[in-house]
Each structure stands twice: as C-alpha cells, then as structure tokens.
Design a protein around this motif. Structure first.
Motif, PDB file in Angstrom:
ATOM      1  N   PHE A  49       0.834  -1.204   0.000  1.00 13.46           N
ATOM      2  CA  PHE A  49       0.000   0.000   0.000  1.00 13.46           C
ATOM      3  C   PHE A  49       0.873   1.260   0.000  1.00 13.46           C
ATOM      4  N   PHE A  50       1.982   1.206   0.744  1.00  9.06           N
ATOM      5  CA  PHE A  50       2.865   2.367   0.824  1.00  9.06           C
ATOM      6  C   PHE A  50       3.972   2.338  -0.227  1.00  9.06           C
ATOM      7  N   PHE A  51       4.474   1.142  -0.559  1.00  7.51           N
ATOM      8  CA  PHE A  51       5.622   1.041  -1.464  1.00  7.51           C
ATOM      9  C   PHE A  51       5.241   0.588  -2.865  1.00  7.51           C
ATOM     10  N   SER A  52       3.982   0.206  -3.057  1.00  6.00           N
ATOM     11  CA  SER A  52       3.497  -0.276  -4.346  1.00  6.00           C
ATOM     12  C   SER A  52       4.322  -1.478  -4.805  1.00  6.00           C
ATOM     13  N   SER A  53       4.268  -1.812  -6.096  1.00 12.37           N
ATOM     14  CA  SER A  53       5.028  -2.917  -6.667  1.00 12.37           C
ATOM     15  C   SER A  53       5.074  -2.727  -8.170  1.00 12.37           C
ATOM     16  N   PRO A  54       6.037  -3.343  -8.855  1.00 11.19           N
ATOM     17  CA  PRO A  54       6.091  -3.208 -10.322  1.00 11.19           C
ATOM     18  C   PRO A  54       4.800  -3.622 -11.010  1.00 11.19           C
ATOM     19  N   SER A  55       4.190  -4.720 -10.541  1.00 10.54           N
ATOM     20  CA  SER A  55       2.938  -5.149 -11.162  1.00 10.54           C
ATOM     21  C   SER A  55       1.816  -4.144 -10.908  1.00 10.54           C
ATOM     22  N   GLY A  56       1.771  -3.575  -9.695  1.00  5.17           N
ATOM     23  CA  GLY A  56       0.777  -2.558  -9.389  1.00  5.17           C
ATOM     24  C   GLY A  56       0.955  -1.304 -10.225  1.00  5.17           C
ATOM     25  N   ILE A  57       2.210  -0.929 -10.445  1.00  7.84           N
ATOM     26  CA  ILE A  57       2.496   0.248 -11.263  1.00  7.84           C
ATOM     27  C   ILE A  57       2.095   0.002 -12.715  1.00  7.84           C
ATOM     28  N   LEU A  58       2.398  -1.183 -13.241  1.00  9.70           N
ATOM     29  CA  LEU A  58       1.999  -1.499 -14.616  1.00  9.70           C
ATOM     30  C   LEU A  58       0.482  -1.504 -14.758  1.00  9.70           C
TER      31      LEU A  58
ATOM     32  N   LEU B  21      -0.808   5.742  -3.671  1.00  9.94           N
ATOM     33  CA  LEU B  21       0.645   5.697  -3.867  1.00  9.94           C
ATOM     34  C   LEU B  21       1.019   5.132  -5.227  1.00  9.94           C
ATOM     35  N   ASN B  22       0.152   4.307  -5.823  1.00 10.06           N
ATOM     36  CA  ASN B  22       0.418   3.852  -7.191  1.00 10.06           C
ATOM     37  C   ASN B  22       0.479   5.030  -8.154  1.00 10.06           C
ATOM     38  N   MET B  23      -0.426   5.988  -7.957  1.00  8.45           N
ATOM     39  CA  MET B  23      -0.423   7.196  -8.790  1.00  8.45           C
ATOM     40  C   MET B  23       0.871   7.981  -8.609  1.00  8.45           C
ATOM     41  N   VAL B  24       1.314   8.110  -7.361  1.00  9.48           N
ATOM     42  CA  VAL B  24       2.522   8.878  -7.068  1.00  9.48           C
ATOM     43  C   VAL B  24       3.754   8.218  -7.688  1.00  9.48           C
ATOM     44  N   ILE B  25       3.929   6.925  -7.415  1.00 10.56           N
ATOM     45  CA  ILE B  25       5.139   6.240  -7.886  1.00 10.56           C
ATOM     46  C   ILE B  25       5.135   6.103  -9.405  1.00 10.56           C
ATOM     47  N   THR B  26       3.962   5.853 -10.001  1.00 11.80           N
ATOM     48  CA  THR B  26       3.886   5.777 -11.461  1.00 11.80           C
ATOM     49  C   THR B  26       4.264   7.107 -12.085  1.00 11.80           C
ATOM     50  N   SER B  27       3.796   8.211 -11.524  1.00 15.76           N
ATOM     51  CA  SER B  27       4.143   9.539 -12.051  1.00 15.76           C
ATOM     52  C   SER B  27       5.640   9.803 -11.931  1.00 15.76           C
ATOM     53  N   ILE B  28       6.227   9.381 -10.816  1.00 15.23           N
ATOM     54  CA  ILE B  28       7.670   9.571 -10.629  1.00 15.23           C
ATOM     55  C   ILE B  28       8.461   8.755 -11.654  1.00 15.23           C
ATOM     56  N   ILE B  29       8.027   7.535 -11.907  1.00 18.66           N
ATOM     57  CA  ILE B  29       8.720   6.691 -12.895  1.00 18.66           C
ATOM     58  C   ILE B  29       8.596   7.293 -14.292  1.00 18.66           C
ATOM     59  N   ILE B  30       7.414   7.819 -14.624  1.00 15.07           N
ATOM     60  CA  ILE B  30       7.249   8.475 -15.928  1.00 15.07           C
ATOM     61  C   ILE B  30       8.197   9.669 -16.035  1.00 15.07           C
ATOM     62  N   LEU B  31       8.348  10.430 -14.962  1.00 11.68           N
ATOM     63  CA  LEU B  31       9.288  11.561 -14.965  1.00 11.68           C
ATOM     64  C   LEU B  31      10.717  11.084 -15.191  1.00 11.68           C
ATOM     65  N   CYS B  32      11.093   9.973 -14.554  1.00  8.63           N
ATOM     66  CA  CYS B  32      12.438   9.417 -14.750  1.00  8.63           C
ATOM     67  C   CYS B  32      12.662   9.042 -16.211  1.00  8.63           C
ATOM     68  N   ILE B  33      11.653   8.436 -16.826  1.00  5.05           N
ATOM     69  CA  ILE B  33      11.772   8.034 -18.231  1.00  5.05           C
ATOM     70  C   ILE B  33      11.890   9.263 -19.127  1.00  5.05           C
TER      71      ILE B  33
ATOM     72  N   GLY C 133       3.349  16.538 -11.988  1.00  2.00           N
ATOM     73  CA  GLY C 133       3.547  17.107 -10.659  1.00  2.00           C
ATOM     74  C   GLY C 133       2.242  17.209  -9.904  1.00  2.00           C
ATOM     75  N   TYR C 134       1.185  17.593 -10.602  1.00  2.00           N
ATOM     76  CA  TYR C 134      -0.136  17.643  -9.965  1.00  2.00           C
ATOM     77  C   TYR C 134      -0.571  16.250  -9.512  1.00  2.00           C
ATOM     78  N   LEU C 135      -0.321  15.222 -10.345  1.00  2.00           N
ATOM     79  CA  LEU C 135      -0.693  13.857  -9.961  1.00  2.00           C
ATOM     80  C   LEU C 135       0.063  13.407  -8.716  1.00  2.00           C
ATOM     81  N   ILE C 136       1.333  13.799  -8.597  1.00  2.00           N
ATOM     82  CA  ILE C 136       2.117  13.411  -7.427  1.00  2.00           C
ATOM     83  C   ILE C 136       1.527  14.028  -6.160  1.00  2.00           C
ATOM     84  N   ILE C 137       1.204  15.326  -6.212  1.00  2.00           N
ATOM     85  CA  ILE C 137       0.628  15.995  -5.048  1.00  2.00           C
ATOM     86  C   ILE C 137      -0.759  15.432  -4.733  1.00  2.00           C
ATOM     87  N   TYR C 138      -1.583  15.291  -5.743  1.00  2.00           N
ATOM     88  CA  TYR C 138      -2.942  14.798  -5.512  1.00  2.00           C
ATOM     89  C   TYR C 138      -2.910  13.356  -4.989  1.00  2.00           C
TER      90      TYR C 138
END
Length: 273
Positions: free
Chosen positions: A57-66, A241-253, A229-234
């Motif tokens: 719930f807090f750290f998500s997972s690769p499958s959850g992000i996909l 947290l899936n929304m937050v981590i997915t947005s961060i990964i998209i930013l990294c890409i 950035g809005y998705l990360i804050i929201y």
C-alpha cells in the motif's frame, strides 16, 4: 572538366579492428550490467511486495504500477498529464537555452557589463527557486505561464554563469590571432568563441533539461490542475501511492529520454567535427 576519382578510405589495421571490437564488447557489457541491476531491483521489489516484506500500500510494486499505468492509458489521463508536463518542460528548456546563450554572449562581448552583473547572477543562482514560486503565482496567476517561468528560473542563472565562464576559458591565443589579422571582437566571437564552445553548450543543455524538468514539477506542485507534478501531489493527499510512484517513474523516463537525445547530438557532433 574531369571528375576526380573517389579515394577509397584507408584500410583498417588489425590493431584498430581489435580495439574497436574490445570497445564494442565493453559497451555491451556495460549495457548488460545496467539491465541486470534494473531487473534485479524490480524482481526484489516485486518479491518483497508479494511476500509481505514491505507494505504494498505504501511502497506499491512493479505489477501494481503497470496495472495503474494501463488504467491511465485506457482513460487517456496518461497522454493529457504527460503531454502537459512535456510541453512545459520543452518550452522552459528552449527559453533557458536561448536566453542563457544570448546573455552569456553579451557578458563576454561587454566586459564591463559582466563585472557589474556577475555578483547578481551568483546570488540569483544560489537563491532557492521554490521561494520564488509563491511570488510567481501572485504575479502571473496559476497556469502554464507560471510553471514555464518556474522551470526557467531554476536553470537559467547557472547556465549563464557556466557558459560565460566557458567563453572566457577559450584559448586566448586564437582570439589574439583574429585581432592581429585585423578582426574585430565580433569576428572573434563568431569564428573562435562560439565554434569552440559547442561541446560546452551541449554539455550545459544536458544539465539544463533536468533542471527545467525539476522547475516545472515544482511549479506543478503549487499552480497546476494537470501534469505529472499535480498527480504526485494529488496522489499523496488521497493516499493513492500507485499514482505517485507511477508519475515519478514516468518523470524518470522523460528525463532519461531527453538526456539521451542531447547526448546523441553531442556524439554526432564529436564524430563529425
């Protein structure tokens, strides 16, 4: 007029062939090592989440992000939010590149101006740009313009200082030769300073694209209703947290793709010149 025969390139020696093969093998090993580390990290992350070693719930997972990424693509939010951030980053990066190049050129061209403005540039570069964000919102309102200016403010002052310093470090003997032959300071700028500084400009662009992205995200944190950035804050506010981590990964890409594009341009320039 007879056509000159095309000269065949000189043959490659055995030592050169061995060097090229070793060079290619080295790069392949580096690429495989990077891929192995990435896959190992993702595998450990997925395993830890599946076995309860970490709270998914807090750290998500690769499958959850996909899975969440698939949902974003299905409802088209991926394209709208990512497109907004891409546009703002590209606009900010373009302005940083143009303004810093023009300002550094002007500072080199007018020594007295550089002596006057250099302390102010140092102070503005050291100023935490997040402190300017509330003022930008008051001055410009909330919207795309504010976010682009936020991205510009993060990168432009450091870029000006870096480019101006690089211009001043170009071989002075080459400039003296231009002056000796009757050339002006403008001739030295066009024929010596700018051509010699192309690698520096490309290197500065690699740094600026990352800083522009950082500034854009800071702006989206405070003054946006769309964007990654809005998705990360929201997402952090509603504990998605899936929304937050997915947005961060998209930013990294995005950052990696921009960096690789500029790096490819740098390699192309080095091969050609």
């Amino acid at each position: 007029m007879t056509k000159q025969p095309h000269k065949a390139p000189p043959p490659v020696s055995a030592q050169q062939e061995n060097f090229l093969r070793a060079h290619h093998r080295h790069h392949h090993r580096i690429t495989l090592a990077r891929l192995f580390i990435l896959l190992l990290f993702l595998g450990l992350w997925e395993t830890a989440a599946a076995n309860g070693w970490i709270d998914s719930f807090f750290f998500s997972s690769p499958s959850g992000i996909l899975k969440y990424l698939g949902q974003m693509i299905a409802d088209h939010s991926f394209f709208s939010h990512t497109g907004v951030t891409l546009f703002e980053t590209i606009a900010s990066f373009f302005l940083v590149t143009v303004l810093s190049l023009l300002a550094a050129t002007l500072l080199w061209y007018r020594n007295s101006l550089s002596e006057i403005l250099e302390p102010y540039l140092v102070v503005l570069n050291a100023l935490p740009k997040s402190a300017l964000a509330p003022l930008l919102i008051v001055w410009l309102g909330t919207g795309t313009n504010t976010i682009i200016v936020a991205g510009l403010s993060v990168a432009v002052f450091g870029s000006i200082i870096s480019l101006y310093t690089g211009f001043c470090q170009v071989d002075p003997e080459m400039c003296k030769l231009i002056y000796t032959l009757g050339g002006s300071r403008r001739d030295a700028l066009v024929k010596v300073i700018l051509p010699s500084s192309v690698p520096l400009i490309l290197s500065s662009m690699k740094v600026n694209i990352g800083l522009s992205l950082v500034g854009v995200i800071i702006g989206e944190f405070l003054a946006a209703r769309r964007g990654l950035g809005y998705l990360i804050i929201y997402g952090s506010q509603v504990f998605q947290l899936n929304m937050v981590i997915t947005s961060i990964i998209i930013l990294c890409i995005i950052a990696m793709v921009f960096y690789k594009l500029i790096q490819s341009a740098e390699h192309y320039y080095k091969k050609r010149y």
